[in-house]
Design an enzyme around this catalytic site. Structure first.
Site, PDB file in Angstrom:
ATOM      1  N   GLY A 135       0.830  -1.210   0.000  1.00 43.52           N
ATOM      2  CA  GLY A 135       0.000   0.000   0.000  1.00 43.52           C
ATOM      3  C   GLY A 135       0.858   1.251   0.000  1.00 43.52           C
ATOM      4  O   GLY A 135       2.088   1.177   0.088  1.00 43.52           O
ATOM      5  N   GLY A 185       2.687   3.500   1.534  1.00 44.44           N
ATOM      6  CA  GLY A 185       3.260   3.604   2.866  1.00 44.44           C
ATOM      7  C   GLY A 185       3.797   4.980   3.176  1.00 44.44           C
ATOM      8  O   GLY A 185       4.091   5.310   4.326  1.00 44.44           O
ATOM      9  N   ARG A 189       3.942  14.081  -7.096  1.00 48.48           N
ATOM     10  CA  ARG A 189       3.856  13.314  -8.342  1.00 48.48           C
ATOM     11  C   ARG A 189       2.510  13.562  -9.002  1.00 48.48           C
ATOM     12  O   ARG A 189       1.512  13.797  -8.323  1.00 48.48           O
ATOM     13  CB  ARG A 189       3.988  11.823  -8.062  1.00 48.48           C
ATOM     14  CG  ARG A 189       5.208  11.466  -7.278  1.00 48.48           C
ATOM     15  CD  ARG A 189       5.505  10.002  -7.444  1.00 48.48           C
ATOM     16  NE  ARG A 189       4.633   9.140  -6.663  1.00 48.48           N
ATOM     17  CZ  ARG A 189       4.930   7.857  -6.439  1.00 48.48           C
ATOM     18  NH1 ARG A 189       6.018   7.328  -6.945  1.00 48.48           N
ATOM     19  NH2 ARG A 189       4.115   7.101  -5.726  1.00 48.48           N
ATOM     20  N   ARG A 201      -1.846   0.345  -9.714  1.00 47.86           N
ATOM     21  CA  ARG A 201      -0.770  -0.605 -10.014  1.00 47.86           C
ATOM     22  C   ARG A 201      -1.335  -2.009 -10.217  1.00 47.86           C
ATOM     23  O   ARG A 201      -2.455  -2.283  -9.776  1.00 47.86           O
ATOM     24  CB  ARG A 201       0.199  -0.641  -8.810  1.00 47.86           C
ATOM     25  CG  ARG A 201       0.803   0.709  -8.517  1.00 47.86           C
ATOM     26  CD  ARG A 201       0.942   0.942  -7.006  1.00 47.86           C
ATOM     27  NE  ARG A 201       1.279   2.343  -6.730  1.00 47.86           N
ATOM     28  CZ  ARG A 201       2.523   2.810  -6.694  1.00 47.86           C
ATOM     29  NH1 ARG A 201       3.527   1.981  -6.858  1.00 47.86           N
ATOM     30  NH2 ARG A 201       2.751   4.085  -6.482  1.00 47.86           N
ATOM     31  N   ASP A 253       3.945  -4.339  -7.578  1.00 45.04           N
ATOM     32  CA  ASP A 253       3.358  -3.124  -6.987  1.00 45.04           C
ATOM     33  C   ASP A 253       3.991  -1.866  -7.572  1.00 45.04           C
ATOM     34  O   ASP A 253       3.544  -0.759  -7.285  1.00 45.04           O
ATOM     35  CB  ASP A 253       3.509  -3.137  -5.457  1.00 45.04           C
ATOM     36  CG  ASP A 253       4.942  -3.365  -5.013  1.00 45.04           C
ATOM     37  OD1 ASP A 253       5.512  -4.415  -5.363  1.00 45.04           O
ATOM     38  OD2 ASP A 253       5.503  -2.486  -4.340  1.00 45.04           O
ATOM     39  N   ASN A 254       5.018  -2.034  -8.395  1.00 43.01           N
ATOM     40  CA  ASN A 254       5.627  -0.879  -9.058  1.00 43.01           C
ATOM     41  C   ASN A 254       5.331  -0.878 -10.553  1.00 43.01           C
ATOM     42  O   ASN A 254       6.063  -0.263 -11.333  1.00 43.01           O
ATOM     43  CB  ASN A 254       7.138  -0.881  -8.817  1.00 43.01           C
ATOM     44  CG  ASN A 254       7.487  -0.570  -7.367  1.00 43.01           C
ATOM     45  OD1 ASN A 254       6.681   0.016  -6.643  1.00 43.01           O
ATOM     46  ND2 ASN A 254       8.676  -0.951  -6.943  1.00 43.01           N
TER      47      ASN A 254
END
Ligand code: AMP
Ligand code: MG
Length: 528
Positions: free
Chosen positions: A119, A121, A204, A211, A280-281
Protein backbone atom coordinates in the site's frame (compact mmCIF):
# COMPACT_ATOMS: atom_id res chain seq x y z
CA UNK A 1 4.25 40.64 -16.33
CA UNK A 2 0.66 40.61 -17.49
CA UNK A 3 -1.17 43.79 -18.47
CA UNK A 4 -4.03 44.88 -16.26
CA UNK A 5 -7.35 45.39 -18.00
CA UNK A 6 -7.44 48.98 -16.74
CA UNK A 7 -4.09 49.61 -18.39
CA UNK A 8 -2.84 51.68 -15.46
CA UNK A 9 0.58 51.11 -13.95
CA UNK A 10 -0.87 51.07 -10.44
CA UNK A 11 -3.41 48.45 -11.48
CA UNK A 12 -0.68 46.27 -12.98
CA UNK A 13 1.44 46.54 -9.85
CA UNK A 14 -1.46 45.63 -7.61
CA UNK A 15 -2.20 42.62 -9.79
CA UNK A 16 1.41 41.46 -9.71
CA UNK A 17 1.46 41.74 -5.90
CA UNK A 18 -1.66 39.65 -5.50
CA UNK A 19 -0.78 37.15 -8.18
CA UNK A 20 1.41 34.83 -6.04
CA UNK A 21 -1.03 33.87 -3.28
CA UNK A 22 -3.97 34.15 -5.67
CA UNK A 23 -2.35 31.79 -8.12
CA UNK A 24 -1.57 29.30 -5.35
CA UNK A 25 -5.11 29.57 -4.02
CA UNK A 26 -6.50 29.00 -7.47
CA UNK A 27 -4.31 25.92 -7.94
CA UNK A 28 -5.17 24.41 -4.57
CA UNK A 29 -8.81 25.36 -5.03
CA UNK A 30 -8.87 23.50 -8.35
CA UNK A 31 -7.98 20.18 -6.69
CA UNK A 32 -11.12 18.07 -6.52
CA UNK A 33 -11.10 15.77 -3.51
CA UNK A 34 -14.25 13.75 -4.04
CA UNK A 35 -15.11 13.66 -7.71
CA UNK A 36 -17.69 11.00 -8.55
CA UNK A 37 -15.66 8.87 -10.97
CA UNK A 38 -12.22 9.42 -9.47
CA UNK A 39 -10.14 6.76 -7.70
CA UNK A 40 -11.03 8.21 -4.33
CA UNK A 41 -14.74 7.65 -5.02
CA UNK A 42 -14.10 3.88 -4.99
CA UNK A 43 -14.43 4.19 -1.24
CA UNK A 44 -13.02 2.90 2.00
CA UNK A 45 -12.17 -0.65 0.84
CA UNK A 46 -9.58 0.94 -1.43
CA UNK A 47 -8.09 3.70 0.67
CA UNK A 48 -7.85 5.45 3.98
CA UNK A 49 -8.25 9.19 4.28
CA UNK A 50 -5.78 10.86 6.60
CA UNK A 51 -3.81 14.08 6.89
CA UNK A 52 -0.18 14.37 5.90
CA UNK A 53 2.39 14.72 8.68
CA UNK A 54 3.89 18.21 8.51
CA UNK A 55 7.59 18.93 8.10
CA UNK A 56 9.25 21.95 9.73
CA UNK A 57 10.42 24.99 7.74
CA UNK A 58 10.07 23.56 4.22
CA UNK A 59 11.86 25.05 1.22
CA UNK A 60 11.48 24.65 -2.52
CA UNK A 61 14.10 22.40 -4.13
CA UNK A 62 12.75 22.19 -7.65
CA UNK A 63 9.69 23.06 -9.70
CA UNK A 64 8.78 21.78 -13.16
CA UNK A 65 7.32 24.65 -15.15
CA UNK A 66 6.12 22.16 -17.70
CA UNK A 67 4.17 19.99 -15.26
CA UNK A 68 2.87 23.14 -13.56
CA UNK A 69 1.49 24.30 -16.90
CA UNK A 70 -0.29 20.94 -17.29
CA UNK A 71 -2.12 21.85 -14.10
CA UNK A 72 -2.86 25.40 -15.19
CA UNK A 73 -0.32 26.87 -12.78
CA UNK A 74 2.39 29.41 -13.52
CA UNK A 75 5.57 28.02 -11.93
CA UNK A 76 6.92 31.49 -11.17
CA UNK A 77 4.58 31.48 -8.16
CA UNK A 78 6.05 28.31 -6.69
CA UNK A 79 8.31 30.25 -4.32
CA UNK A 80 5.24 31.52 -2.53
CA UNK A 81 5.24 30.16 1.06
CA UNK A 82 1.65 28.97 0.64
CA UNK A 83 2.71 26.77 -2.29
CA UNK A 84 5.65 25.30 -0.41
CA UNK A 85 3.62 24.60 2.74
CA UNK A 86 0.79 23.00 0.77
CA UNK A 87 2.99 20.71 -1.31
CA UNK A 88 4.95 19.64 1.75
CA UNK A 89 1.66 18.44 3.24
CA UNK A 90 1.64 21.01 6.02
CA UNK A 91 -1.90 22.30 5.59
CA UNK A 92 -4.05 19.17 5.49
CA UNK A 93 -4.62 18.70 9.23
CA UNK A 94 -7.72 20.86 9.55
CA UNK A 95 -9.50 19.66 6.44
CA UNK A 96 -12.98 18.15 6.88
CA UNK A 97 -12.88 14.32 6.84
CA UNK A 98 -14.22 13.99 3.29
CA UNK A 99 -11.56 16.32 1.89
CA UNK A 100 -8.55 14.69 3.55
CA UNK A 101 -5.80 13.14 1.44
CA UNK A 102 -5.81 9.37 0.97
CA UNK A 103 -3.44 6.41 1.00
CA UNK A 104 -4.48 3.42 -1.08
CA UNK A 105 -4.08 -0.25 -0.29
CA UNK A 106 -2.41 -2.70 -2.66
CA UNK A 107 -0.39 -5.91 -2.46
CA UNK A 108 2.23 -7.40 -4.70
CA UNK A 109 5.02 -9.75 -5.66
CA UNK A 110 8.40 -8.42 -4.59
CA UNK A 111 11.48 -10.03 -6.17
CA UNK A 112 9.31 -12.87 -7.43
CA UNK A 113 7.80 -13.69 -4.05
CA UNK A 114 4.29 -12.94 -2.82
CA UNK A 115 4.68 -10.11 -0.30
CA UNK A 116 1.08 -9.75 0.90
CA UNK A 117 -0.38 -6.38 1.72
CA UNK A 118 1.66 -3.30 0.93
CA UNK A 119 0.00 0.00 0.00
CA UNK A 120 0.92 3.66 -0.09
CA UNK A 121 3.26 3.60 2.87
CA UNK A 122 4.51 7.12 2.38
CA UNK A 123 2.43 8.60 -0.44
CA UNK A 124 -0.91 10.31 -0.10
CA UNK A 125 -3.27 11.41 -2.84
CA UNK A 126 -4.47 15.00 -2.80
CA UNK A 127 -7.16 14.68 -5.45
CA UNK A 128 -7.47 15.57 -9.12
CA UNK A 129 -7.11 18.63 -11.27
CA UNK A 130 -8.90 18.90 -14.58
CA UNK A 131 -7.15 21.29 -16.93
CA UNK A 132 -7.16 21.63 -20.68
CA UNK A 133 -9.46 18.63 -21.03
CA UNK A 134 -7.12 16.34 -19.06
CA UNK A 135 -7.55 15.02 -15.54
CA UNK A 136 -4.48 14.48 -13.40
CA UNK A 137 -4.16 13.04 -9.92
CA UNK A 138 -1.68 14.61 -7.50
CA UNK A 139 0.21 12.67 -4.88
CA UNK A 140 2.69 13.67 -2.18
CA UNK A 141 5.46 11.08 -1.77
CA UNK A 142 7.18 11.23 1.60
CA UNK A 143 4.32 12.92 3.46
CA UNK A 144 4.41 10.73 6.56
CA UNK A 145 3.15 7.44 7.92
CA UNK A 146 -0.06 5.83 6.71
CA UNK A 147 -1.87 2.62 7.75
CA UNK A 148 0.27 0.88 5.09
CA UNK A 149 3.68 2.06 6.30
CA UNK A 150 4.51 -1.26 7.99
CA UNK A 151 7.97 -0.72 9.54
CA UNK A 152 8.69 2.39 7.45
CA UNK A 153 8.83 5.99 8.62
CA UNK A 154 6.62 7.35 5.86
CA UNK A 155 9.39 9.62 4.64
CA UNK A 156 11.45 10.06 1.51
CA UNK A 157 14.93 11.56 1.61
CA UNK A 158 16.20 14.55 -0.36
CA UNK A 159 18.57 12.39 -2.44
CA UNK A 160 15.92 10.01 -3.75
CA UNK A 161 13.33 12.76 -4.16
CA UNK A 162 15.66 14.78 -6.40
CA UNK A 163 16.39 11.62 -8.39
CA UNK A 164 12.68 10.91 -8.89
CA UNK A 165 11.95 14.53 -9.80
CA UNK A 166 14.77 14.74 -12.35
CA UNK A 167 14.24 11.31 -13.86
CA UNK A 168 10.48 11.40 -14.25
CA UNK A 169 10.72 14.76 -16.00
CA UNK A 170 13.65 13.50 -18.12
CA UNK A 171 11.73 10.36 -19.15
CA UNK A 172 8.78 12.46 -20.23
CA UNK A 173 11.01 14.54 -22.47
CA UNK A 174 12.55 11.36 -23.90
CA UNK A 175 9.01 10.50 -24.97
CA UNK A 176 8.67 7.60 -22.51
CA UNK A 177 5.39 7.21 -20.60
CA UNK A 178 5.91 8.12 -16.96
CA UNK A 179 4.40 9.65 -13.88
CA UNK A 180 5.55 13.23 -13.68
CA UNK A 181 6.75 15.53 -10.93
CA UNK A 182 5.47 18.98 -10.14
CA UNK A 183 7.97 19.87 -7.46
CA UNK A 184 10.24 18.78 -4.66
CA UNK A 185 10.29 20.47 -1.29
CA UNK A 186 12.78 19.75 1.47
CA UNK A 187 13.06 20.18 5.22
CA UNK A 188 16.00 19.86 7.60
CA UNK A 189 14.13 17.16 9.53
CA UNK A 190 16.55 14.23 9.90
CA UNK A 191 15.63 10.87 8.38
CA UNK A 192 17.57 7.72 9.15
CA UNK A 193 18.70 5.58 6.21
CA UNK A 194 22.15 3.92 5.91
CA UNK A 195 23.33 7.32 7.11
CA UNK A 196 21.35 10.27 8.49
CA UNK A 197 19.75 12.26 5.71
CA UNK A 198 17.00 14.88 5.52
CA UNK A 199 13.35 14.67 4.50
CA UNK A 200 11.78 15.78 1.24
CA UNK A 201 8.45 15.48 -0.52
CA UNK A 202 7.92 14.96 -4.27
CA UNK A 203 4.58 15.95 -5.72
CA UNK A 204 3.86 13.31 -8.34
CA UNK A 205 1.30 13.75 -11.07
CA UNK A 206 -0.35 11.09 -13.24
CA UNK A 207 -3.74 10.25 -14.73
CA UNK A 208 -3.79 7.31 -12.30
CA UNK A 209 -1.50 5.66 -9.77
CA UNK A 210 -3.26 2.28 -9.97
CA UNK A 211 -0.77 -0.61 -10.01
CA UNK A 212 -0.95 -4.30 -10.91
CA UNK A 213 -0.72 -4.84 -7.16
CA UNK A 214 -4.08 -3.13 -6.57
CA UNK A 215 -5.74 -5.94 -8.52
CA UNK A 216 -3.66 -8.63 -6.83
CA UNK A 217 -4.80 -7.26 -3.49
CA UNK A 218 -8.51 -7.76 -4.08
CA UNK A 219 -7.95 -11.08 -5.83
CA UNK A 220 -5.96 -12.66 -2.99
CA UNK A 221 -8.30 -11.26 -0.37
CA UNK A 222 -11.19 -12.87 -2.22
CA UNK A 223 -13.06 -9.62 -2.78
CA UNK A 224 -14.58 -10.12 -6.28
CA UNK A 225 -16.93 -7.18 -5.85
CA UNK A 226 -14.09 -4.74 -5.19
CA UNK A 227 -11.98 -6.37 -7.89
CA UNK A 228 -14.71 -5.71 -10.43
CA UNK A 229 -15.26 -2.18 -9.15
CA UNK A 230 -11.57 -1.40 -9.59
CA UNK A 231 -11.47 -2.92 -13.08
CA UNK A 232 -14.60 -1.00 -14.04
CA UNK A 233 -13.03 2.23 -12.80
CA UNK A 234 -9.87 1.64 -14.84
CA UNK A 235 -11.83 0.66 -17.95
CA UNK A 236 -14.33 3.51 -17.77
CA UNK A 237 -11.71 6.14 -17.11
CA UNK A 238 -8.76 4.96 -19.17
CA UNK A 239 -9.71 2.16 -21.53
CA UNK A 240 -13.33 2.86 -22.52
CA UNK A 241 -12.82 0.98 -25.82
CA UNK A 242 -12.75 -2.26 -23.79
CA UNK A 243 -16.50 -1.94 -23.23
CA UNK A 244 -17.05 -2.82 -26.89
CA UNK A 245 -15.39 -6.22 -26.45
CA UNK A 246 -17.18 -9.53 -25.66
CA UNK A 247 -15.12 -9.68 -22.52
CA UNK A 248 -14.16 -6.17 -21.35
CA UNK A 249 -11.82 -7.50 -18.65
CA UNK A 250 -9.88 -9.65 -21.07
CA UNK A 251 -9.72 -6.61 -23.34
CA UNK A 252 -8.30 -4.67 -20.41
CA UNK A 253 -5.59 -7.29 -19.91
CA UNK A 254 -4.83 -7.01 -23.59
CA UNK A 255 -4.47 -3.20 -23.48
CA UNK A 256 -2.22 -3.34 -20.43
CA UNK A 257 -0.14 -6.07 -22.08
CA UNK A 258 0.40 -3.93 -25.16
CA UNK A 259 1.30 -0.83 -23.17
CA UNK A 260 3.69 -2.75 -20.95
CA UNK A 261 5.39 -4.28 -24.00
CA UNK A 262 5.81 -0.81 -25.51
CA UNK A 263 7.19 0.51 -22.24
CA UNK A 264 9.74 -2.30 -22.04
CA UNK A 265 10.85 -1.50 -25.61
CA UNK A 266 11.18 2.16 -24.63
CA UNK A 267 13.34 1.35 -21.63
CA UNK A 268 15.59 -1.07 -23.53
CA UNK A 269 16.09 1.43 -26.33
CA UNK A 270 17.54 4.13 -24.05
CA UNK A 271 19.39 1.83 -21.65
CA UNK A 272 17.10 2.61 -18.73
CA UNK A 273 17.03 0.17 -15.82
CA UNK A 274 14.14 0.48 -13.38
CA UNK A 275 15.71 -1.53 -10.59
CA UNK A 276 12.60 -2.68 -8.68
CA UNK A 277 10.09 -4.14 -11.12
CA UNK A 278 7.89 -5.61 -8.40
CA UNK A 279 4.23 -5.96 -9.37
CA UNK A 280 3.36 -3.12 -6.99
CA UNK A 281 5.63 -0.88 -9.06
CA UNK A 282 3.88 -1.66 -12.36
CA UNK A 283 1.41 0.95 -13.60
CA UNK A 284 -1.91 -0.18 -15.03
CA UNK A 285 -1.45 2.63 -17.59
CA UNK A 286 1.98 1.41 -18.70
CA UNK A 287 3.76 4.36 -17.09
CA UNK A 288 7.21 4.28 -15.58
CA UNK A 289 6.42 4.58 -11.88
CA UNK A 290 8.24 4.51 -8.51
CA UNK A 291 11.70 5.74 -9.24
CA UNK A 292 14.09 4.21 -6.71
CA UNK A 293 17.46 2.68 -7.54
CA UNK A 294 17.00 3.23 -11.29
CA UNK A 295 19.88 3.99 -13.62
CA UNK A 296 20.83 4.70 -17.20
CA UNK A 297 23.57 2.39 -18.37
CA UNK A 298 26.92 4.09 -18.99
CA UNK A 299 29.37 1.42 -20.23
CA UNK A 300 27.10 -1.21 -21.77
CA UNK A 301 26.67 -4.47 -19.93
CA UNK A 302 23.57 -6.44 -20.84
CA UNK A 303 23.58 -7.92 -17.36
CA UNK A 304 23.79 -4.52 -15.68
CA UNK A 305 22.10 -4.46 -12.27
CA UNK A 306 21.36 -0.94 -11.08
CA UNK A 307 19.96 -1.90 -7.67
CA UNK A 308 22.74 -3.12 -5.44
CA UNK A 309 20.17 -4.86 -3.18
CA UNK A 310 19.24 -7.07 -6.18
CA UNK A 311 21.87 -9.72 -5.56
CA UNK A 312 20.36 -12.24 -8.01
CA UNK A 313 20.07 -9.75 -10.84
CA UNK A 314 16.36 -10.42 -11.21
CA UNK A 315 15.89 -6.88 -12.50
CA UNK A 316 19.06 -6.66 -14.60
CA UNK A 317 18.78 -4.70 -17.86
CA UNK A 318 18.48 -7.78 -20.07
CA UNK A 319 15.78 -9.26 -17.82
CA UNK A 320 13.38 -6.32 -17.94
CA UNK A 321 11.17 -7.44 -20.86
CA UNK A 322 10.83 -10.94 -19.40
CA UNK A 323 9.98 -9.51 -16.01
CA UNK A 324 7.38 -7.23 -17.56
CA UNK A 325 5.84 -10.38 -19.05
CA UNK A 326 6.05 -12.24 -15.72
CA UNK A 327 4.32 -9.33 -13.99
CA UNK A 328 1.53 -9.44 -16.57
CA UNK A 329 0.98 -13.09 -15.61
CA UNK A 330 0.39 -11.94 -12.04
CA UNK A 331 -2.08 -9.37 -13.28
CA UNK A 332 -3.85 -11.96 -15.44
CA UNK A 333 -4.12 -14.31 -12.47
CA UNK A 334 -5.72 -11.54 -10.42
CA UNK A 335 -8.27 -10.80 -13.16
CA UNK A 336 -9.32 -14.45 -13.59
CA UNK A 337 -12.54 -14.11 -11.53
CA UNK A 338 -13.73 -11.44 -13.95
CA UNK A 339 -13.02 -13.28 -17.19
CA UNK A 340 -15.47 -15.21 -19.33
CA UNK A 341 -18.90 -14.33 -17.98
CA UNK A 342 -20.27 -15.40 -21.41
CA UNK A 343 -18.96 -18.98 -21.08
CA UNK A 344 -20.93 -21.97 -19.79
CA UNK A 345 -19.86 -22.99 -16.31
CA UNK A 346 -18.77 -26.41 -17.65
CA UNK A 347 -16.15 -24.98 -20.01
CA UNK A 348 -15.44 -21.66 -18.36
CA UNK A 349 -12.24 -22.56 -16.50
CA UNK A 350 -10.61 -24.11 -19.50
CA UNK A 351 -11.72 -21.32 -21.82
CA UNK A 352 -10.55 -18.43 -19.69
CA UNK A 353 -7.09 -19.94 -19.23
CA UNK A 354 -6.86 -20.31 -23.01
CA UNK A 355 -8.04 -16.73 -23.52
CA UNK A 356 -5.70 -15.25 -20.94
CA UNK A 357 -2.75 -17.17 -22.34
CA UNK A 358 -3.54 -15.97 -25.83
CA UNK A 359 -3.67 -12.38 -24.66
CA UNK A 360 -0.41 -12.73 -22.75
CA UNK A 361 1.25 -14.24 -25.81
CA UNK A 362 0.48 -10.90 -27.40
CA UNK A 363 3.33 -9.48 -25.34
CA UNK A 364 5.93 -11.17 -27.51
CA UNK A 365 4.14 -10.21 -30.71
CA UNK A 366 4.12 -6.61 -29.58
CA UNK A 367 7.50 -6.32 -27.88
CA UNK A 368 9.76 -7.77 -30.57
CA UNK A 369 8.60 -5.51 -33.41
CA UNK A 370 8.38 -2.53 -31.03
CA UNK A 371 12.03 -2.94 -30.09
CA UNK A 372 12.99 -3.69 -33.69
CA UNK A 373 11.35 -0.45 -34.83
CA UNK A 374 13.19 1.54 -32.20
CA UNK A 375 16.51 -0.15 -33.04
CA UNK A 376 16.06 0.49 -36.74
CA UNK A 377 15.46 4.17 -36.01
CA UNK A 378 18.45 4.28 -33.67
CA UNK A 379 20.63 2.86 -36.44
CA UNK A 380 19.16 5.31 -38.92
CA UNK A 381 17.68 2.64 -41.17
CA UNK A 382 14.65 4.07 -42.93
CA UNK A 383 14.11 0.95 -45.01
CA UNK A 384 13.46 -2.58 -43.80
CA UNK A 385 15.91 -5.34 -44.74
CA UNK A 386 16.46 -8.90 -43.57
CA UNK A 387 19.38 -8.98 -41.22
CA UNK A 388 18.74 -5.60 -39.60
CA UNK A 389 18.11 -7.28 -36.25
CA UNK A 390 21.39 -9.18 -36.63
CA UNK A 391 23.22 -5.91 -37.29
CA UNK A 392 21.72 -4.40 -34.14
CA UNK A 393 22.56 -7.48 -32.07
CA UNK A 394 26.15 -7.49 -33.30
CA UNK A 395 26.50 -3.88 -32.22
CA UNK A 396 25.16 -4.74 -28.76
CA UNK A 397 27.58 -7.67 -28.55
CA UNK A 398 30.52 -5.42 -29.40
CA UNK A 399 29.31 -2.74 -26.99
CA UNK A 400 28.95 -5.40 -24.30
CA UNK A 401 32.43 -6.84 -24.87
CA UNK A 402 33.96 -3.36 -24.80
CA UNK A 403 31.73 -1.77 -22.17
CA UNK A 404 31.13 0.97 -24.76
CA UNK A 405 29.03 3.82 -23.45
CA UNK A 406 25.37 3.23 -24.37
CA UNK A 407 24.27 6.82 -24.93
CA UNK A 408 27.45 8.03 -26.64
CA UNK A 409 27.66 5.02 -28.96
CA UNK A 410 24.21 5.56 -30.39
CA UNK A 411 24.49 9.35 -30.49
CA UNK A 412 27.83 9.19 -32.30
CA UNK A 413 26.64 6.67 -34.90
CA UNK A 414 24.98 9.59 -36.66
CA UNK A 415 28.42 11.01 -37.42
CA UNK A 416 29.42 8.02 -39.53
CA UNK A 417 29.34 8.28 -43.32
CA UNK A 418 28.10 5.63 -45.66
CA UNK A 419 30.88 6.21 -48.23
CA UNK A 420 33.98 6.13 -46.01
CA UNK A 421 35.30 5.81 -42.46
CA UNK A 422 36.08 9.51 -41.99
CA UNK A 423 33.28 9.93 -39.45
CA UNK A 424 33.97 6.76 -37.47
CA UNK A 425 36.33 8.11 -34.82
CA UNK A 426 33.81 9.47 -32.25
CA UNK A 427 32.09 6.11 -31.95
CA UNK A 428 35.14 3.94 -32.74
CA UNK A 429 37.07 5.52 -29.87
CA UNK A 430 34.48 4.16 -27.41
CA UNK A 431 35.59 0.59 -28.25
CA UNK A 432 38.83 -0.70 -26.78
CA UNK A 433 38.88 -3.41 -29.46
CA UNK A 434 39.03 -1.14 -32.51
CA UNK A 435 39.31 -4.08 -34.90
CA UNK A 436 36.02 -5.55 -33.61
CA UNK A 437 34.35 -2.19 -34.11
CA UNK A 438 35.75 -1.93 -37.65
CA UNK A 439 34.24 -5.29 -38.58
CA UNK A 440 30.86 -4.08 -37.44
CA UNK A 441 31.32 -0.62 -39.00
CA UNK A 442 31.98 -2.19 -42.40
CA UNK A 443 28.80 -4.24 -42.18
CA UNK A 444 26.90 -1.14 -41.09
CA UNK A 445 28.31 0.92 -43.95
CA UNK A 446 27.36 -1.77 -46.42
CA UNK A 447 23.84 -1.69 -45.05
CA UNK A 448 23.75 2.13 -45.16
CA UNK A 449 24.72 2.06 -48.82
CA UNK A 450 21.36 0.40 -49.52
CA UNK A 451 19.58 3.41 -48.03
CA UNK A 452 18.43 6.16 -50.36
CA UNK A 453 18.57 8.79 -47.61
CA UNK A 454 21.59 11.13 -47.48
CA UNK A 455 23.98 11.06 -44.52
CA UNK A 456 22.71 14.50 -43.47
CA UNK A 457 19.06 13.48 -43.44
CA UNK A 458 19.88 10.25 -41.66
CA UNK A 459 21.84 12.13 -38.99
CA UNK A 460 18.91 14.46 -38.34
CA UNK A 461 16.54 11.52 -37.94
CA UNK A 462 18.97 9.63 -35.67
CA UNK A 463 19.55 12.63 -33.45
CA UNK A 464 15.82 12.82 -32.86
CA UNK A 465 15.78 9.30 -31.36
CA UNK A 466 19.25 8.87 -29.83
CA UNK A 467 19.42 11.23 -26.88
CA UNK A 468 22.55 13.26 -26.23
CA UNK A 469 21.56 13.87 -22.59
CA UNK A 470 20.30 11.27 -20.12
CA UNK A 471 20.25 11.36 -16.33
CA UNK A 472 23.50 9.61 -15.64
CA UNK A 473 24.03 8.74 -11.97
CA UNK A 474 26.97 11.08 -11.56
CA UNK A 475 24.98 14.04 -12.92
CA UNK A 476 22.22 13.41 -10.39
CA UNK A 477 24.86 12.98 -7.71
CA UNK A 478 26.43 16.38 -8.48
CA UNK A 479 23.03 18.05 -8.15
CA UNK A 480 22.30 16.17 -4.91
CA UNK A 481 25.64 17.09 -3.32
CA UNK A 482 25.02 20.79 -3.91
CA UNK A 483 21.38 20.49 -2.82
CA UNK A 484 22.52 19.06 0.50
CA UNK A 485 24.37 22.38 0.92
CA UNK A 486 21.12 24.21 0.10
CA UNK A 487 22.30 25.16 -3.37
CA UNK A 488 19.51 24.04 -5.69
CA UNK A 489 20.86 25.71 -8.81
CA UNK A 490 22.26 22.46 -10.20
CA UNK A 491 18.91 20.66 -9.79
CA UNK A 492 17.37 23.44 -11.84
CA UNK A 493 20.16 23.47 -14.47
CA UNK A 494 20.15 19.71 -14.90
CA UNK A 495 16.37 19.65 -15.19
CA UNK A 496 16.68 22.28 -17.92
CA UNK A 497 19.29 20.27 -19.83
CA UNK A 498 17.22 17.09 -19.61
CA UNK A 499 14.17 18.86 -20.98
CA UNK A 500 15.88 18.88 -24.40
CA UNK A 501 17.61 15.50 -24.52
CA UNK A 502 17.86 15.38 -28.31
CA UNK A 503 19.13 18.94 -28.87
CA UNK A 504 22.82 19.72 -29.25
CA UNK A 505 22.93 22.30 -26.42
CA UNK A 506 26.67 22.92 -26.97
CA UNK A 507 26.85 25.04 -23.80
CA UNK A 508 26.18 21.86 -21.78
CA UNK A 509 28.92 19.66 -23.27
CA UNK A 510 30.14 18.81 -19.76
CA UNK A 511 26.88 16.85 -19.22
CA UNK A 512 27.65 14.52 -22.12
CA UNK A 513 30.88 12.71 -21.35
CA UNK A 514 31.70 9.45 -19.63
CA UNK A 515 31.27 9.31 -15.86
CA UNK A 516 34.29 10.54 -13.89
CA UNK A 517 36.31 7.99 -11.89
CA UNK A 518 34.69 8.92 -8.60
CA UNK A 519 31.31 7.85 -10.01
CA UNK A 520 32.40 4.23 -10.46
CA UNK A 521 31.80 3.60 -6.79
CA UNK A 522 28.27 5.04 -6.78
CA UNK A 523 25.81 2.50 -5.53
CA UNK A 524 22.09 2.86 -5.46
CA UNK A 525 20.04 0.67 -3.19
CA UNK A 526 16.34 0.28 -2.46
CA UNK A 527 16.75 2.63 0.49
CA UNK A 528 15.10 5.88 -0.44
P1 AMP B 1 9.04 0.48 -3.16
O1 AMP B 1 9.65 -0.83 -3.53
O2 AMP B 1 10.02 1.56 -2.80
O3 AMP B 1 8.10 0.95 -4.20
O4 AMP B 1 8.22 0.25 -1.80
C1 AMP B 1 7.56 -0.94 -1.45
C2 AMP B 1 6.56 -0.69 -0.36
O5 AMP B 1 7.17 -0.15 0.81
C3 AMP B 1 5.47 0.30 -0.72
O6 AMP B 1 4.28 -0.14 -0.13
C4 AMP B 1 5.95 1.59 -0.12
O7 AMP B 1 4.91 2.48 0.15
C5 AMP B 1 6.60 1.10 1.15
N1 AMP B 1 7.65 1.99 1.64
C6 AMP B 1 8.86 2.22 1.08
N2 AMP B 1 9.57 3.09 1.82
C7 AMP B 1 8.80 3.43 2.86
C8 AMP B 1 8.97 4.29 4.01
N3 AMP B 1 10.09 4.98 4.19
N4 AMP B 1 7.95 4.39 4.86
C9 AMP B 1 6.81 3.69 4.70
N5 AMP B 1 6.60 2.87 3.68
C10 AMP B 1 7.57 2.74 2.75
MG1 MG C 1 6.55 1.16 -4.84
Amino acid sequence: MSFSPSGTVAGAAAEAELAGPDAVNALVGSIETDRRDSFVALGSAFLTRLPASPLPAPYLVGISADTAAQLGFDASHAHDPAFIEYFTGNTTRDLPPDELPYASVYSGHQFGVWAGQLGDGRAIGLGEIEHGGKRLELQLKGAGRTPYSRMGDGRAVLRSSIREYLCSEAMHHLGIPTTRALCVTGSDQPVRREIMETAAVVTRVAPSFVRFGHFEHFYTNDRPHELRKLADHVIDRFYPQCREADDPYLALLNEVTLRTADLMADWQAVGFCHGVMNTDNMSILGLTIDYGPFGFIDGFNAGHICNHSDSQGRYAYKMQPQIGYWNLFCLAQALVPLFGPHYDEAVRNEKIIEDAQRVLEGFRDRFAPALERRMRAKLGLAEIRDGDDKLANQLFEAMNANRADFTLTFRNLAKMHKADASGDAPVRDLFLDRAAFDVWANAYRLRLSEETRSDEDRAIAMNAVNPKFVLRNHLAENAIRLAKEKDFSEVERLARVLRHPFSEQPEFESYVGLPPDWANGLEVSCSS
